[in-house]
Design an enzyme around this catalytic site. Structure first.
Site, mmCIF file in Angstrom:
data_model
loop_
_atom_site.group_PDB
_atom_site.id
_atom_site.type_symbol
_atom_site.label_atom_id
_atom_site.label_comp_id
_atom_site.label_asym_id
_atom_site.label_seq_id
_atom_site.Cartn_x
_atom_site.Cartn_y
_atom_site.Cartn_z
ATOM 1 N N ALA A 124 0.873 -1.187 0.000
ATOM 2 C CA ALA A 124 0.000 0.000 0.000
ATOM 3 C C ALA A 124 0.902 1.226 0.000
ATOM 4 C CB ALA A 124 -0.924 -0.022 1.213
ATOM 5 N N SER A 125 1.281 1.700 -1.180
ATOM 6 C CA SER A 125 2.471 2.541 -1.327
ATOM 7 C C SER A 125 2.266 4.039 -1.228
ATOM 8 C CB SER A 125 3.136 2.250 -2.673
ATOM 9 O OG SER A 125 3.529 0.912 -2.750
ATOM 10 N N ALA A 126 1.180 4.553 -1.817
ATOM 11 C CA ALA A 126 1.032 6.006 -1.952
ATOM 12 C C ALA A 126 1.004 6.688 -0.579
ATOM 13 C CB ALA A 126 -0.239 6.329 -2.728
ATOM 14 N N SER A 129 6.369 7.802 0.454
ATOM 15 C CA SER A 129 7.454 8.074 1.404
ATOM 16 C C SER A 129 8.217 6.799 1.744
ATOM 17 C CB SER A 129 6.902 8.726 2.673
ATOM 18 O OG SER A 129 5.950 7.886 3.308
ATOM 19 N N LYS A 130 7.490 5.731 2.062
ATOM 20 C CA LYS A 130 8.155 4.480 2.438
ATOM 21 C C LYS A 130 8.718 3.766 1.216
ATOM 22 C CE LYS A 130 4.909 4.177 6.269
ATOM 23 N NZ LYS A 130 4.147 5.354 5.759
ATOM 24 N N ASP A 193 1.913 -1.195 4.985
ATOM 25 C CA ASP A 193 1.495 -0.058 5.806
ATOM 26 C C ASP A 193 0.000 0.089 5.550
ATOM 27 O OD1 ASP A 193 2.060 2.155 7.577
ATOM 28 O OD2 ASP A 193 1.660 3.448 5.866
ATOM 29 N N CYS A 246 -0.856 3.741 11.244
ATOM 30 C CA CYS A 246 -0.726 5.002 11.985
ATOM 31 C C CYS A 246 -1.919 5.144 12.927
ATOM 32 C CB CYS A 246 -0.615 6.193 11.036
ATOM 33 S SG CYS A 246 -1.980 6.371 9.879
#
EC number: 2.1.1.178
Length: 486
Positions: A124-126, A129-130, A193, A246
């Site tokens: 889950a990239s967008a 940052s990671k 994430d 988060c």
């Protein structure tokens, strides 16, 4: 003033560790976040970046869990996203806590070593940052598959991958629940994430918890369970997986990890993160996870768990058939030599030893590792587009210059160094007058501070701007050097 839903307070009070107080939690949630950035080591070292920015009034406080992450102090109130150095991709504006998951994933353990990893998945990239942090940790080696479910966010992800010069990425646009089926036991490491309730983000979004409900938490935890199972199925035996959110409640964090352990038993080996960095034990749970409450490190709230897949597990679906009509073909020896000669002779760039692929009149550079994935899944974007070919010859693409014109640039490269004011003009799409007229030189690489900005056509008396229209900026911030008081 932060809006804390009473139902959330009642729930989280029961879960707050005994050594932490609710009053401190509420006070921390009401404080603004410290500004933090991560230096992009694909383009510049942290030491060189600090040398560059300290005269401009920046001070750097190291983030203990990220070697290239810093809390910064800066006098100006301008948006740093408009800063010239940010547009160049020298740094990423990234919250400190969100640097934890890639660090946890790439820290060698008793079970695995990241040095041997060839295939890594960011489920889950967008906004990226990671993904770009992992690309830097991999130093553009191997293959990093970056997936994003939201179509609009794929565009943002792609823009950040290009800006940061991450050339070994392959972007996908799928529900993360399909990876266990299509790319079963294919990855050495997986980061998920997960989409979550966002309880830890209240310091930058005062209304994040205004409408909190337990029903919403229960619903999203079911999605998270499906995603972590898919990620686990996509992981090779012996591979490492990091699950992060988060948010702060146990249902979305420990509960999701415990679910995976219940389903797959001894194939799931939790790893302790208590030694990940100095002071990590202050946030370590009994299971070895990191449960970062905002008051512990004066950061966003975050959760990070790491596990190893100790054995193969049965796939849930039959192996899908290979997809046909892959639009790329491997360049012939003649085609490959032609594009290499163009980059070397006309641009002064030595192409890395990777796969040169062709689609119609387009030339692309793929990581060698991508060969193993051809036909197994549709990809939105792979590697970098090098150039277009026409009857007039090759025409280099902007993204190739940004990704390759740093470390691969030779002393004979056709470059023109510009001032900060000229760099601003260039990024705003304007032509650059030359102080001294001379012989036209054709295509040149425009550089500022030794890093490429893009291409221009040298006409003798000016540089004709060749920046892609979609990258032209309305505003570019030049950070002034600070004068020292006597």
């Amino acid at each position: 003033m932060v809006q804390l839903n009473q139902n959330f307070i009642d729930t989280i009070t029961q879960e707050l560790p005994a050594h932490l107080s609710m009053d401190e939690f509420i006070a921390a949630c009401d404080r603004p976040l410290r500004r933090s950035i991560r230096v992009n080591t694909l383009k510049i070292s942290s030491d060189d970046f600090k040398t560059l920015m300290q005269p401009k009034g920046w001070t750097f406080d190291p983030i203990p869990w990220c070697e290239d992450g810093f809390w910064i102090s800066y006098d100006e109130e301008e948006q740093l996203g408009n800063a010239l150095e940010h547009i160049q991709g020298l740094f990423y504006i990234q919250e400190a806590s969100s640097m934890l998951p890639p660090t946890a994933l790439f820290t060698p353990s008793a079970f695995t070593t990241s040095a041997k990893w060839q295939y890594v998945l960011d489920l889950a990239s967008a906004p990226g940052s990671k993904t770009t942090q992992m690309a830097a940790l991999m130093q553009n080696q191997g293959l990093l598959v970056a997936n994003e479910y939201s179509a609009s966010r794929v565009k943002v992800l792609h823009a950040n991958v290009l800006r940061m010069g991450a050339s070994h990425c392959a972007l996908t646009h799928f529900d993360g629940r399909v990876f266990g089926e299509y790319l079963y036991e294919s990855f050495d490491a997986v980061l998920i994430d997960a989409p979550c309730g966002g309880e830890g983000t209240v310091r930058k979004d005062a209304d994040a918890l205004k409408h909190w409900s337990l029903d919403d938490v229960l619903a999203i935890s079911e999605t998270q369970k499906a995603l972590i199972e898919s990620a686990f199925l996509a992981l090779k035996p012996g591979g490492s997986l990091v699950y992060s959110t988060c948010t702060l409640n146990r249902l979305e964090n420990q509960g999701v990890c415990e679910y995976l352990k219940q389903v797959y038993g001894d194939a799931v080996q939790f790893e302790s993160l208590s030694d990940l960095f100095d002071g990590a034990e202050r946030a370590t749970t009994a299971e070895g996870f990191l449960h970062v409450w905002p008051q512990i490190y004066d950061s966003e709230g975050f959760f990070v768990a790491k596990l190893t897949k100790t054995a193969s597990v049965p796939r849930l679906q039959p192996e899908p058939k290979l997809q046909k009509n892959f639009p790329f073909t491997t360049a012939s020896a003649k085609q490959a030599q032609g594009i290499k000669d163009y980059f070397q002779q006309d641009l002064g760039i030595s192409l890395p030893d990777e796969l040169i692929m062709v689609r119609d009149d387009e030339f692309w550079l793929f990581p060698h590792e991508f060969n193993a994935f051809i036909g197994r899944m549709r990809f939105q974007r792979i590697g970098i587009k090098l150039a277009d070919n026409s009857k007039h010859g090759f025409k280099v693409r902007h993204e190739a210059i940004i990704a390759l014109a740093g470390k691969q640039l030779s002393p004979t490269a056709k470059t023109v160094d510009v001032s900060d004011v000229e760099a601003k003009e260039y990024l705003m799409g304007r032509d650059i007058p030359l102080a001294t007229a001379g012989k036209a030189q054709g295509e040149v690489i425009v550089c500022y501070g030794g890093a490429p900005l893009g291409m221009a056509k040298h006409l003798g008396n000016k540089l004709k701007n060749n920046l892609p229209r979609d990258l032209v900026k309305d505003k570019v911030l030049l950070l002034p050097e600070q004068t020292k008081s006597l």
